[in-house]
Design a protein around this motif. Structure first.
Motif, short mmCIF file in Angstrom:
data_model
loop_
_atom_site.label_atom_id
_atom_site.label_comp_id
_atom_site.label_asym_id
_atom_site.label_seq_id
_atom_site.Cartn_x
_atom_site.Cartn_y
_atom_site.Cartn_z
N LEU A 1 36.91 31.53 39.16
CA LEU A 1 37.33 32.61 40.04
C LEU A 1 36.14 33.15 40.83
N THR A 2 34.96 33.16 40.21
CA THR A 2 33.80 33.75 40.85
C THR A 2 32.97 32.72 41.61
N TYR B 1 42.39 33.55 26.28
CA TYR B 1 41.96 34.80 26.92
C TYR B 1 40.51 34.71 27.37
N ILE C 1 40.12 34.98 31.22
CA ILE C 1 39.80 36.35 31.66
C ILE C 1 38.29 36.59 31.60
N THR C 2 37.67 36.27 30.48
CA THR C 2 36.26 36.59 30.34
C THR C 2 35.40 35.67 31.19
N THR D 1 36.50 33.58 33.49
CA THR D 1 37.15 33.30 34.77
C THR D 1 37.14 31.81 35.07
N GLN E 1 33.07 43.93 29.07
CA GLN E 1 34.40 44.36 29.47
C GLN E 1 34.38 45.11 30.79
N ARG F 1 32.46 44.24 33.22
CA ARG F 1 32.46 43.13 34.16
C ARG F 1 33.87 42.56 34.32
N GLU F 2 34.55 42.37 33.19
CA GLU F 2 35.90 41.81 33.25
C GLU F 2 36.79 42.62 34.18
N VAL G 1 35.61 42.29 37.86
CA VAL G 1 35.93 40.96 38.42
C VAL G 1 37.41 40.86 38.72
N ARG G 2 38.24 41.36 37.80
CA ARG G 2 39.69 41.30 38.04
C ARG G 2 40.08 42.05 39.30
N ALA H 1 38.52 40.21 42.42
CA ALA H 1 39.18 38.93 42.71
C ALA H 1 40.52 39.19 43.39
#
Lengths: 313, 436
Positions: free
Chosen positions: A64-65, A268, A272-273, A275, B78, B80-81, B84-85, B88
């Motif tokens: 994602l990044t 997860y 999520i973490t 990406t 967390q 960062r999580e 980023v979410r 994005a």
């Protein structure tokens, strides 16, 4: 005829019986399909679409990044996941948690169901007391258990003379706490499903067995349990699927440390973490397939009829 | 039967209560006036000082903008999580963010941040610690403004070192000497050994202090050179291994984070603690509230980060917070103004005195009221000045997690194998050839 036998007979109508459908039942069936159509459409939208999308994304190497680095890699992500020892370690962890919790919950849950079923006085208080843990949000119960076993703030070590034993620094000790909290939290659910099954066992069967001279133990194994087989299987199915997807307890208590990471948690973390959308979705799809497999084994293999307990939950 | 019938109205009531709660939440989110643009500043939790600074800068803007703060989770990963979410998803309601320095490269590389222009940048970097500027820069452009800077020092109980006849402030005080003293005096050395970012902070500081790096060429992304499998990496592994197997280690080293390590310093076997600058303010607060005896404060000493090789200056960890402007916000010009206001030397000093988090501009440490409140201000300044940032790469999260995975638990670390295995594992992870 036992409930299970009846259940087994139901879903296989012979071709001749289909031809004998009356106009009325045919139109009823059409109405049924029509009525469920909106629900099916919503289900397609909220489950089928994400599923297909995940399937599609799992074929890419995609962060994602780092959007510019996206590349189509066919099934390489599945190969990576399936050949990774971490994946299989997580499968084993999940399997252990599932097997232990479901087995223990079934035994304790059955005991609770009997208590709730037979309680002569304070019936409502007994039921409420037994069901209480199930009403607590899992994250909160996980924190409660975590703090109870915590070296700095917990009371478990001083109560049970465990000295400065760090529960969450060892794999099996962490697993024990996770399993205990899971059992504490979801046994009421099992007992509720089993209570529904117990209520279905006709009382006269037990009475007839008593007249025939059966002991209490014989009545339990020969009369009660066979007659609530469907309820037991449904309870085991639901709990197995739930336990297989365990996330909250592990997330809160150990964050997957000391090899306590489960499959959901692995998904997860990749998605999520990290990406790492492609790799994470591949693991997610594998998790989904394993859930489908469990459900199929239960429904086909053990012939669980979900409609049998539907009205009683 | 009766019971079952009775539960249904209850369930209905529950359902409407839930619906009402959801509705209220939705409505609350829609709030916010028109006119003055409201800037959303996502902040890491502190004692409320960022919020007070936001109010001060809102007032100082003379109605140009109003800063609203939103709280991120406590844990850096967390934080960062969540960021980023949101980024994005191109969240236009994310104007400003307090970003951990290690994640600036990732966000900048993904196009999530609005870089500062050539004319804006100098005011954010002049007189600022080098590690902070380095961490805020990606491929030659400044993507974040250093807000506060942090480092770890060695905190110790003066009574313990006096009894042992050792001076941790003496030049050439190494990790080995530190562990020796703790073992001899039956006290502990508090560290962060949980499988989390804090453990990576420790490992990176050891590698850097031994003259090495975890990786080089971070700007090449997944093709960076992994260099942790080196004599420096082995030195770092040796020290982790030694402490982990020493009786001076915390029994729960494998799960200790900053606060657990700090509480150990106040316990009966407290001796030494490697921890961030917040310890001073936290200990004073605890002493004032009676959680710990007042005598602890007078007994608390501080010294530079221990050396790995005797005579070679240590490179203590670098931390802190950088302020970045979201790329998708609707009010970027106002957001840059807000950053300008928040990061003035005056406001940094105010924030330092209020929150206990050290300023990113060196000049602040010479102010008399700062020295009065922080007797170790000089030590902090000199430590941050030589602090080493963690690897600057868009894949920092992966690098850190890969190292944590191979170096955890601390007792499993072996200088002969751990650095080598972690190096090859980082390579696999970066190429999506291994799960993490």
């Amino acid at each position: 005829m036992s409930v299970a036998a009846r259940a087994a007979a139901q879903p296989s109508p012979s071709p001749s019986s289909r031809a004998e459908l009356s106009d009325r039942s045919r139109s009823e069936r059409r109405l049924g399909l029509l009525l469920s159509a909106p629900a099916v459409a919503v289900m397609l939208l909220v489950t089928a679409y994400p599923l297909v999308n995940a399937l599609y994304l799992s074929l890419f190497r995609y962060r994602l990044t780092a959007p510019d680095d996206r590349r189509f890699v066919w099934f390489a992500n599945y190969a990576t996941a399936l050949s990774d020892p971490l994946f299989w370690q997580d499968v084993l962890t999940t399997l252990i948690i599932t097997a232990v919790t479901v087995a223990v919950e079934l035994v304790i849950g059955f005991g609770f169901a009997m208590v709730m079923h037979r309680a002569l006085f304070a019936r409502r208080t007994v039921r409420t007391a037994i069901l209480l843990p199930y009403g607590i949000v899992t994250v909160i119960s996980a924190f409660a258990w975590k703090y109870a076993f915590d070296l700095q703030s917990g009371f478990v070590n001083s109560w049970f003379g465990a000295g400065d034993y760090a529960w969450f620094s060892h794999r099996w000790a962490s697993m024990l706490v996770i399993v205990l909290s899971e059992i504490w939290k979801t046994t009421p659910f099992v007992s509720l499903l089993l209570l529904a099954g117990l209520a279905q066992v006709p009382r006269d069967l037990g009475e007839a067995a008593t007249v025939d001279g059966a002991t209490a133990w014989q009545r339990l194994w020969r009369v009660t349990v066979p007659n609530m087989k469907a309820a037991i299987l449904v309870a085991v199915l639901f709990r197995t699927l739930d336990a297989w997807r365990i996330f909250d307890n592990v997330f809160v208590m150990t964050s997957g440390q000391q090899k306590t990471e489960t499959l959901s948690f692995l998904t997860y973390r990749q998605t999520i973490t990290r990406t790492a959308i492609g790799l994470g979705d591949a693991v997610g799809v594998l998790l989904f397939l394993s859930v489908v497999l469990i459900a199929a084994v239960f429904i086909r293999g053990f012939r669980v009829d979900l409609s049998q307990v539907r009205g009683d939950r | 039967m009766v019971e079952r019938a009775r539960t249904s109205p209850g369930r209905g009531a529950l359902r409407s209560a839930v619906a009402l709660a959801l509705l209220a939440g939705g409505l609350a989110a829609c709030g916010g006036g028109s006119g003055t643009p409201a800037l959303n500043w996502y902040i890491n939790p502190d004692n409320g000082a960022q919020d007070r600074l936001a109010k001060a800068c809102s007032a100082a803007s003379g109605g140009r903008y109003r800063i609203k703060t939103s709280l991120l989770p406590t844990d850096a990963s967390q934080q960062r999580e969540q960021l980023v979410r949101r980024l994005a998803a191109k969240d236009s309601g994310l104007d400003l963010m307090s970003l951990d320095p290690v994640f600036v490269a990732e966000a900048a590389n993904a196009g999530f941040l609005r870089p500062f222009t050539g004319s804006e940048a100098p005011q954010f970097t002049q007189g600022v610690f080098p590690a902070a500027v380095q961490s805020s820069t990606w491929k030659g452009r400044l993507y974040a403004a250093p807000f506060w800077a942090n480092t770890q020092v060695l905190w110790y109980r003066k009574s313990v070192v006096a009894k042992a006849g050792v001076d941790p402030n003496a030049p050439g005080f190494t990790w080995d000497k530190l562990i020796d003293v703790a073992e001899r005096t039956g006290t502990t050395v508090g560290e962060q050994g949980n499988k989390y970012e804090g453990y990576m902070v420790w490992i990176n500081a050891l590698v850097e202090s031994a003259g090495g790096h975890v990786l080089t060429g971070g700007e090449n992304g997944a093709k960076a050179q992994i260099t942790i499998s080196s004599p420096a990496g082995q030195q770092a592994a040796r020290i982790v291994q030694r402490l982990a197997h020493s009786k001076a280690a915390s029994p729960s080293l494998a799960t200790d984070i900053e606060e657990q390590a700090r509480s150990m310093l106040n316990g009966p076997h407290g001796g030494f603690l490697l921890n961030w600058g917040y310890v001073w303010q936290a200990e004073n607060g605890d002493a004032k509230s009676g959680t710990i005896p007042k005598s602890v404060i007078g007994d608390l000493g501080w010294a530079p980060y221990p050396q790995v090789t005797e005579g070679v200056k240590a490179r203590p960890p670098f931390g802190g917070i950088e302020l970045a402007v979201g790329a998708y916000g609707k009010h970027t010009a106002e957001a840059v103004d807000a950053v300008r206001c928040i990061t003035t030397a005056g406001n940094m000093k105010k924030y330092m005195l209020d929150s206990g988090n050290p300023a990113a501009r060196a000049a602040v440490y010479d102010e008399p009221d700062v020295i009065k409140q922080y007797p170790m201000a000089r030590l902090l300044r000199d430590s941050i000045n030589v602090a080493a940032p963690r690897p600057i790469t868009p894949y920092y999260g992966d690098v850190s997690a890969a190292i944590q995975s191979r170096w955890h638990p601390p007792t499993s670390v072996d200088p002969a194998t751990t650095p080598r295995r972690s190096a090859s594992f980082i390579g696999l992870v970066l190429r999506d050839k291994a799960l993490l």
